[in-house]
Scaffold this motif. Structure first.
Motif, PDB file in Angstrom:
ATOM      1  N   SER A  11      38.825  27.386  63.489  1.00 32.70           N
ATOM      2  CA  SER A  11      37.676  28.281  63.441  1.00 32.70           C
ATOM      3  C   SER A  11      37.982  29.574  64.176  1.00 32.70           C
ATOM      4  CB  SER A  11      36.451  27.592  64.044  1.00 32.70           C
ATOM      5  OG  SER A  11      35.362  28.468  64.040  1.00 32.70           O
ATOM      6  N   LEU A  12      38.602  29.450  65.358  1.00 38.07           N
ATOM      7  CA  LEU A  12      38.947  30.614  66.140  1.00 38.07           C
ATOM      8  C   LEU A  12      39.924  31.479  65.366  1.00 38.07           C
ATOM      9  CD1 LEU A  12      38.595  31.149  69.493  1.00 38.07           C
ATOM     10  CD2 LEU A  12      41.056  31.188  69.175  1.00 38.07           C
ATOM     11  N   ASP A  13      40.917  30.829  64.769  1.00 38.77           N
ATOM     12  CA  ASP A  13      41.908  31.544  63.996  1.00 38.77           C
ATOM     13  C   ASP A  13      41.258  32.258  62.806  1.00 38.77           C
ATOM     14  OD1 ASP A  13      44.686  30.781  61.908  1.00 38.77           O
ATOM     15  OD2 ASP A  13      44.561  32.357  63.404  1.00 38.77           O
ATOM     16  N   GLU A  14      40.309  31.587  62.133  1.00 36.05           N
ATOM     17  CA  GLU A  14      39.639  32.193  60.984  1.00 36.05           C
ATOM     18  C   GLU A  14      38.744  33.345  61.427  1.00 36.05           C
ATOM     19  OE1 GLU A  14      37.875  28.700  59.384  1.00 36.05           O
ATOM     20  OE2 GLU A  14      39.681  28.168  58.281  1.00 36.05           O
ATOM     21  N   SER A  15      38.105  33.219  62.565  1.00 36.67           N
ATOM     22  CA  SER A  15      37.308  34.320  63.098  1.00 36.67           C
ATOM     23  C   SER A  15      38.199  35.515  63.394  1.00 36.67           C
ATOM     24  CB  SER A  15      36.571  33.888  64.369  1.00 36.67           C
ATOM     25  OG  SER A  15      35.621  32.903  64.076  1.00 36.67           O
ATOM     26  N   TRP A  66      36.007  41.152  51.793  1.00 39.99           N
ATOM     27  CA  TRP A  66      36.643  42.425  52.151  1.00 39.99           C
ATOM     28  C   TRP A  66      35.577  43.483  52.472  1.00 39.99           C
ATOM     29  CZ3 TRP A  66      41.221  43.821  53.698  1.00 39.99           C
ATOM     30  CH2 TRP A  66      41.586  45.179  53.677  1.00 39.99           C
ATOM     31  N   ARG A  67      34.493  43.484  51.682  1.00 33.74           N
ATOM     32  CA  ARG A  67      33.444  44.490  51.868  1.00 33.74           C
ATOM     33  C   ARG A  67      32.530  44.215  53.053  1.00 33.74           C
ATOM     34  NH1 ARG A  67      32.674  43.316  46.626  1.00 33.74           N
ATOM     35  NH2 ARG A  67      30.590  42.522  47.033  1.00 33.74           N
ATOM     36  N   ILE A  68      32.228  42.948  53.316  1.00 30.07           N
ATOM     37  CA  ILE A  68      31.184  42.652  54.307  1.00 30.07           C
ATOM     38  C   ILE A  68      31.665  41.798  55.477  1.00 30.07           C
ATOM     39  CG2 ILE A  68      29.370  42.839  52.559  1.00 30.07           C
ATOM     40  CD1 ILE A  68      29.094  39.720  52.854  1.00 30.07           C
ATOM     41  N   ALA A  69      32.951  41.759  55.728  1.00 36.18           N
ATOM     42  CA  ALA A  69      33.480  40.922  56.814  1.00 36.18           C
ATOM     43  C   ALA A  69      32.821  41.243  58.155  1.00 36.18           C
ATOM     44  CB  ALA A  69      34.990  41.079  56.921  1.00 36.18           C
ATOM     45  N   GLU A  70      32.443  42.499  58.359  1.00 40.65           N
ATOM     46  CA  GLU A  70      31.811  42.875  59.632  1.00 40.65           C
ATOM     47  C   GLU A  70      30.446  42.221  59.825  1.00 40.65           C
ATOM     48  OE1 GLU A  70      30.214  45.694  56.650  1.00 40.65           O
ATOM     49  OE2 GLU A  70      32.253  45.087  57.150  1.00 40.65           O
ATOM     50  N   LYS A  71      29.847  41.735  58.755  1.00 36.77           N
ATOM     51  CA  LYS A  71      28.528  41.090  58.846  1.00 36.77           C
ATOM     52  C   LYS A  71      28.619  39.611  59.227  1.00 36.77           C
ATOM     53  CE  LYS A  71      26.286  44.236  55.679  1.00 36.77           C
ATOM     54  NZ  LYS A  71      25.532  44.389  54.446  1.00 36.77           N
ATOM     55  N   TYR A  72      29.821  39.061  59.227  1.00 33.49           N
ATOM     56  CA  TYR A  72      29.982  37.648  59.594  1.00 33.49           C
ATOM     57  C   TYR A  72      29.551  37.458  61.046  1.00 33.49           C
ATOM     58  CZ  TYR A  72      32.090  33.338  61.179  1.00 33.49           C
ATOM     59  OH  TYR A  72      32.284  32.114  61.739  1.00 33.49           O
ATOM     60  N   ASP A  73      28.755  36.416  61.275  1.00 34.20           N
ATOM     61  CA  ASP A  73      28.273  36.098  62.614  1.00 34.20           C
ATOM     62  C   ASP A  73      28.657  34.651  62.925  1.00 34.20           C
ATOM     63  OD1 ASP A  73      26.948  35.625  64.978  1.00 34.20           O
ATOM     64  OD2 ASP A  73      24.982  36.283  64.249  1.00 34.20           O
ATOM     65  N   ALA A  74      29.600  34.486  63.845  1.00 33.60           N
ATOM     66  CA  ALA A  74      30.089  33.150  64.204  1.00 33.60           C
ATOM     67  C   ALA A  74      28.987  32.286  64.800  1.00 33.60           C
ATOM     68  CB  ALA A  74      31.252  33.270  65.185  1.00 33.60           C
ATOM     69  N   ASN A  75      27.925  32.892  65.307  1.00 31.55           N
ATOM     70  CA  ASN A  75      26.816  32.118  65.875  1.00 31.55           C
ATOM     71  C   ASN A  75      25.943  31.488  64.795  1.00 31.55           C
ATOM     72  OD1 ASN A  75      27.513  32.765  68.556  1.00 31.55           O
ATOM     73  ND2 ASN A  75      26.507  34.743  68.350  1.00 31.55           N
ATOM     74  N   LYS A  76      25.994  32.020  63.596  1.00 29.28           N
ATOM     75  CA  LYS A  76      25.159  31.505  62.498  1.00 29.28           C
ATOM     76  C   LYS A  76      25.864  30.443  61.670  1.00 29.28           C
ATOM     77  CE  LYS A  76      22.208  35.537  61.870  1.00 29.28           C
ATOM     78  NZ  LYS A  76      21.769  36.564  60.939  1.00 29.28           N
ATOM     79  N   ALA A  77      27.163  30.600  61.462  1.00 29.28           N
ATOM     80  CA  ALA A  77      27.889  29.650  60.608  1.00 29.28           C
ATOM     81  C   ALA A  77      29.384  29.751  60.870  1.00 29.28           C
ATOM     82  CB  ALA A  77      27.619  29.940  59.136  1.00 29.28           C
ATOM     83  N   ARG A  78      30.081  28.648  60.568  1.00 29.09           N
ATOM     84  CA  ARG A  78      31.540  28.681  60.616  1.00 29.09           C
ATOM     85  C   ARG A  78      32.029  29.501  59.424  1.00 29.09           C
ATOM     86  NH1 ARG A  78      32.739  22.417  60.802  1.00 29.09           N
ATOM     87  NH2 ARG A  78      33.369  23.095  58.737  1.00 29.09           N
ATOM     88  N   VAL A  79      33.273  29.923  59.481  1.00 33.26           N
ATOM     89  CA  VAL A  79      33.841  30.745  58.413  1.00 33.26           C
ATOM     90  C   VAL A  79      33.822  29.988  57.087  1.00 33.26           C
ATOM     91  CG1 VAL A  79      35.921  31.915  57.579  1.00 33.26           C
ATOM     92  CG2 VAL A  79      35.258  32.112  59.983  1.00 33.26           C
TER      93      VAL A  79
END
Length: 193
Positions: A11-15, A66-79
């Motif tokens: 998970s850390l690696d994917e983040s 690619w377009r929305i990677a900045e919107k990923y929130d590790a607190n909401k869900a795993r990758v």
């Protein structure tokens, strides 16, 4: 201090990969693609039954990453969960598109097609009827708020966000109700079998 588990390392690696994708690192996207493309393809193919459409879903998902990677929130869900939610959404989009396209083709040709009644084995017909009755009875056993979101998701094909918008609930509440309702359905059906 304890060492991180394998899941935490992955998970850390994917983040980290997603952080690199935000910085427009093509190799990070390639690594994420290598890890998940086959899984996403398999899920898409199971629903769509088409190699071409499934490949389109894979491309759509990674294009969206690619377009929305900045919107990923590790607190909401795993990758992986985040990717699978995008996959489900893209599959539903493709199914809707295919339905619209099929209707348009039929309308543009303006030809009536009469479908021949498919002969169904009487035993299979009885089994289908019994399963339908079992599922309907099980649905009546779960709380109304869980039944509603399950019906919207599985009978009407709505996404979690669409259900949330329609019902005025948060997306998290919708997901929780679906999960709880499906667990209760499984238990009810297992008891009746």
């Amino acid at each position: 201090m304890s060492l991180p588990s394998e899941d935490e390392k992955i998970s850390l690696d994917e983040s980290t990969l997603l952080k690199r994708i935000v910085q427009q690192d093509h190799s990070a996207l390639s690594q994420l693609y290598d890890r998940y493309a086959q899984i996403i393809y398999a899920i898409a193919f199971k629903s769509l039954g088409s190699v071409e459409e499934s490949e389109e879903v894979v491309l759509d998902v990674f294009s969206q990453v690619w377009r929305i990677a900045e919107k990923y929130d590790a607190n909401k869900a795993r990758v992986d969960t985040w990717l699978l939610m995008m996959t489900r959404s893209r599959v539903l989009d493709r199914l809707r598109y295919l339905q619209r396209t099929a209707k348009t083709k039929i309308a543009s040709v303006n030809v009536e097609i009469q479908s021949a009644k498919v002969s169904v084995d009487p035993i299979e017909e009885v089994l289908i009827s019994e399963r339908r009755t079992l599922v309907i009875a099980a649905l009546k056993q779960i709380p109304e708020e869980q039944r509603q979101v399950i019906e919207l998701a599985y009978y009407h094909g709505l996404t979690h966000s669409q259900i949330a918008a329609q019902s005025g609930l948060s997306v998290g509440t919708v997901k929780t109700r679906i999960r709880l309702g499906l667990n209760k359905l499984r238990i009810a059906i297992a008891v009746w079998k």
